[in-house]
Design a protein around this motif. Structure first.
Motif: not given
Length: 623
Positions: A224-231, A261-268, A274-284, A309-311
């Motif tokens: 679904h993510h690849q097809l753009g069905n983010l929700d 993956c969840m962070a990437q959805v918010h990123h997209d 929201e993306a930053a919070g999940l990315y850092y949680e994933s990192l830890q 970068y995108e921001n």
């Protein structure tokens, strides 16, 4: 019969203990007894696999069905050792036994075909033929199992119903494997259909917290993510997270992966907070599961860098990229491609900050690594060298820039021939450097060759054709040849309108130049018409929240001044002043796509050039 069973059980215990070498020796011994021959094979060692004799499973009484589970275990051991050739031998021997008419075993046949499909799937990186073979094996296995289900009449016998449930679970597993092949081949629509079937079946058969259900949710979410069905993707990712975090704990690697993956959805969705919070949680979580120095840590840091970068938060982007680079340099080979990507990302961020010297240093590091690995004539090396040339030009090192672009041009011509879009892009860049060196006639020659190639490759109405026409026009203008300049500007505008429509912001630059030339010629009413069109387009996109709006109003005020139209002049100057003061007091509200600062004095500015394309950074994949 008792001895082989005992040996088989000991072998399975060895597998559970992680001792595959001893497990294989017990399985081979059991197999030899079943086949009534002495075990002359050497024990299993992957490093001597080419010398190991392949067991035969035929006696005077025909195939022995007891050999199939032993062969499956051996095949799995060799598969885990990545000895795919020997694993296939085991599975094909098992398939041969299961297919014998006298002892036909359809369930064993389906299981073996699925195992063979898995082997071909993991070999498919080297051949599309292997992917097709994997799909064939999975599909045949699926057909057999569906036929077994369909041929079973409703039965109150517990054993029969249990076997039917087992077959349905195996069907779900094989469907999942079919989906994996489609996904790998890039056919995400076909993968989605199959994954939905597997997920639905497992949802019906398995408890809500079963790991196989989680695996199906993840695979379906990815598709679904690849097809753009983010929700839809996010719902399935959350389901995976709930199951895995409860089952495996919050510090497991799989939890880190799904958080990313969840962070990437918010990123997209450009939901950066929201993306930053999940990315850092994933990192830890990744660091807790795998340690501070691991490729997955670097990959997550690169994702974080890409988000910043995108921001346009280049400072934080650089910080994340630099941290990722330290990890990559510690855990990867010194010339690994991921290091090249990260160096390029850092350089891009420095370039957008205006730190061209720092950007050049990182680009040169990336260039030297690429050349070492790929050779000096690889097109990928040309991309990095083109960035080196661009930054050198911005630093005023025109000779170095020109030398680098000439090398890029030679690489691309050797790789693609004279008539290729990359060749045209390089010729345009060479023209820009020549212009800055004051070699206008040579610049026009380079632009015109770029124009010829782009028209040949892209057609007359393409946006990139307009870019080169614009550059030719501006060079003629600098040469003082207004007539040729205006002819090229008019053609630029015609192509832009055809390619982009009448309201696109890219028309603004061309309209400004045409208006400015008419103003210099004294054709003030015509000039006003072009500046009025600029004002309309800019306000259409940004209202008054753009520095271009007061600049254009200021230009129009100057024209009314030349016309001695004092009321309109005063109106334009007053409105320009009001908007400028509002922008200066609220910089966060300013929207501007050009490089001019809001604090710049309101005046008629000089000519601008289109630069070469910007290469956005890619995320370094996990090693």
């Amino acid at each position: 019969r008792t001895v082989p069973v005992l040996l088989f059980n000991i072998g399975q215990l060895r597998v559970l203990a992680g001792d595959d070498t001893m497990a294989a020796s017990y399985f081979l011994y059991a197999l030899d007894i079943i086949n009534q021959r002495a075990c002359t094979d050497s024990m299993f060692y992957p490093q001597v696999q080419s010398q190991q004799r392949q067991p035969q499973h035929e006696t005077s009484n025909g195939p022995i069905l007891d050999a199939i589970p032993i062969l499956h275990n051996l095949g799995h051991i060799y598969y885990r050792a990545q000895n795919y050739k020997l694993a296939m031998t085991m599975y094909y021997d098992a398939l041969d036994i299961a297919q014998k008419p006298k002892h036909s075993n359809l369930s064993a046949m389906a299981s073996t075909l699925n195992c063979l499909g898995v082997i071909f799937f993991h070999m498919s990186g080297s051949s599309d033929e292997n992917a097709s073979k994997a799909l064939e094996m999975f599909t045949t296995s699926l057909e057999i199992r569906k036929n077994l289900i369909n041929s079973s009449l409703p039965n109150t016998n517990t054993d029969v119903n249990t076997k039917s449930q087992d077959e349905r679970r195996e069907i779900a597993t094989t469907m999942n494997n079919v989906g994996r092949v489609h996904y790998m081949l890039g056919d995400h629509t076909a993968a989605l259909t199959t994954y939905i079937e597997a997920y639905t079946l497992r949802k019906d058969l398995l408890p809500a917290n079963h790991l196989d259900l989680a695996a199906s949710a993840y695979n379906l979410g990815q598709t679904h993510h690849q097809l753009g069905n983010l929700d839809e993707a996010m719902k399935l990712y959350v389901e995976f997270y709930d199951i895995v975090s409860n089952y495996l704990g919050s510090s497991h690697r799989d939890v880190a992966i799904i958080l990313k993956c969840m962070a990437q959805v918010h990123h997209d969705k450009s939901e950066y907070k929201e993306a930053a919070g999940l990315y850092y949680e994933s990192l830890q979580t990744t660091k807790a599961a795998l340690g501070e120095l691991h490729p997955e840590v670097a990959s997550t840091l690169n994702k974080i860098g890409n988000m910043y970068y995108e921001n346009s938060d280049f400072e934080r982007a650089i910080k994340a990229y630099e941290e990722g680079l330290i990890v990559e340099q510690a855990v990867l080979q010194s010339n690994h491609q991921n290091i090249v990507v990260t160096l390029t990302n850092i350089a891009q961020s420095h370039k957008h900050k205006g730190n061209h010297a720092a950007a050049l240093e990182r680009y040169m590091e990336a260039y030297n690594l690429q050349r070492m690995v790929l050779g000096s004539s690889n097109p990928k090396v040309a991309v990095t060298l083109s960035n080196v040339a661009q930054v050198s030009c911005r630093l005023g090192h025109f000779t170095k820039a020109l030398d680098a672009y000439q090398e890029v041009l030679q690489i691309r011509r050797d790789a693609h021939g004279d008539n290729h879009v990359d060749v045209a892009a390089t010729l345009n860049s060479i023209g820009l450097v020549l212009f800055r060196q004051g070699y206008h006639k040579l610049a026009i020659e380079s632009f015109e060759e770029s124009l010829r190639v782009r028209r040949l490759c892209l057609g007359d109405q393409h946006r990139d054709v307009a870019v080169v026409l614009y550059n030719i026009a501006t060079t003629y203008l600098e040469e003082g040849d207004d007539d040729k300049a205006m002819a090229c500007y008019a053609e630029t505008l015609r192509v832009e309108r055809s390619a982009l429509g009448n309201d696109h912001r890219d028309l603004v630059v061309t309209l400004q130049h045409i208006g400015q030339v008419y103003q210099q010629r004294g054709e003030l009413d015509v000039s006003l018409g072009y500046f009025t069109e600029v004002l309309r387009i800019e306000r259409l996109h940004h209202g008054n929240n753009s520095v271009i709006v007061p600049q254009i109003l200021n230009k129009m005020g100057n024209i009314y001044l030349q016309k001695a139209d004092v009321p309109n002049m005063m109106e334009c100057f007053a409105e320009a002043t009001r908007i400028f003061e509002a922008l200066s007091s609220s910089p966060s509200e300013t929207v501007s796509d050009n490089d001019e600062d809001v604090s710049e004095e309101l005046k008629i500015t000089g000519y601008n050039f289109y630069s070469i394309s910007i290469f956005h950074p890619e995320c370094a994949a996990a090693a």
